[in-house]
Design a protein around this motif. Structure first.
Motif, PDB file in Angstrom:
ATOM      1  N   ALA A  51       0.795  -1.350   0.162  1.00 33.28           N
ATOM      2  CA  ALA A  51      -0.085   0.154  -0.076  1.00 33.28           C
ATOM      3  C   ALA A  51       0.745   1.203  -0.255  1.00 33.28           C
ATOM      4  O   ALA A  51       0.460   2.238  -0.690  1.00 33.28           O
ATOM      5  N   GLN A 105      -4.382   4.399  -0.800  1.00 36.85           N
ATOM      6  CA  GLN A 105      -3.267   3.310  -0.887  1.00 36.85           C
ATOM      7  C   GLN A 105      -2.896   3.337  -2.220  1.00 36.85           C
ATOM      8  O   GLN A 105      -2.973   2.379  -2.981  1.00 36.85           O
ATOM      9  N   ARG A 130      -7.030  -7.167  -0.562  1.00 35.13           N
ATOM     10  CA  ARG A 130      -7.427  -5.769  -1.272  1.00 35.13           C
ATOM     11  C   ARG A 130      -8.802  -5.756  -1.586  1.00 35.13           C
ATOM     12  O   ARG A 130      -9.672  -4.926  -1.211  1.00 35.13           O
TER      13      ARG A 130
END
Length: 206
Positions: A30, A99, A71
């Protein structure tokens, strides 16, 4: 009625260790994306060697896929806060701006996965198919109750919405000042049912 037993002993520790590595990798990617992240940094943070990290995932490629799957799961939790599929995509895009490293990873890996021989090809093909189906069903519900325009196919609008959101990610990486969520919302408004003259807001005076 029997209760499901939780994993115990070494097996449970292995699951917990894998989860720790995955959470750490998610944080690292990220921040830095694929190219800026090293397996060594992940290993150092969890107190393992690089070989020790890969023991839980098999390869660096499998670790990358696991990160993207996590994610997507987290994005789904964010999107579940709203019911409208277009708003859900806008919410997800807004969340992803926090991110940038994961956006870089997604863009790079999805482009490479267009090769049928790529290890992530199946993941992305399934991902787009499933997302398009979910969005199309939501748009069809909107067509039935008159909120969404009915002169275009829901499946086409769903695919276009995904194309808009993912295409904007590339532009945003090149120009972070771009408001991706606002542009997705613009597309969403284009999918709404047309309002008659009596329902339209008056033109602003000049």
């Amino acid at each position: 009625m029997t209760s499901q037993r939780k994993p115990r002993g070494p097996y449970r520790k292995g699951i917990e260790r894998r989860e720790q590595i995955l959470k750490t990798a998610l944080d690292v990617f990220a921040q830095h994306g694929d190219r800026g992240s090293s397996l060594q940094e992940i290993a150092d943070r969890v107190g393992l060697s690089q070989a020790g990290v890969l023991h839980y995932f098999g390869s660096r490629e499998e670790l990358l896929l696991a990160v993207l799957e996590r994610r997507d799961r987290l994005d789904s939790e964010v999107a579940n806060e709203v019911q409208n599929p277009g708003d859900a995509v806008a919410q997800t895009v807004r969340h992803n701006t926090e991110q940038p490293g994961l956006v870089k990873l997604f863009v790079a890996l999805s482009a490479a996965a267009t090769d049928p021989a790529h290890h992530a090809h199946g993941f992305f093909a399934d991902r787009y198919r499933n997302l398009a189906d979910v969005i199309a069903r939501g748009l069809e519900e909107g067509q039935w109750d008159g909120r969404v325009r009915a002169d275009e196919q829901a499946e086409h609008m769903a695919r276009l919405l995904l194309a808009v959101s993912d295409g904007l990610q590339i532009q945003w990486l090149l120009d972070p000042s771009l408001d991706m969520a606002a542009m997705v919302e613009t597309f969403n408004r284009m999918c709404l049912a047309w309002a008659g003259p009596e329902e339209q807001e008056p033109e602003p005076t000049r």
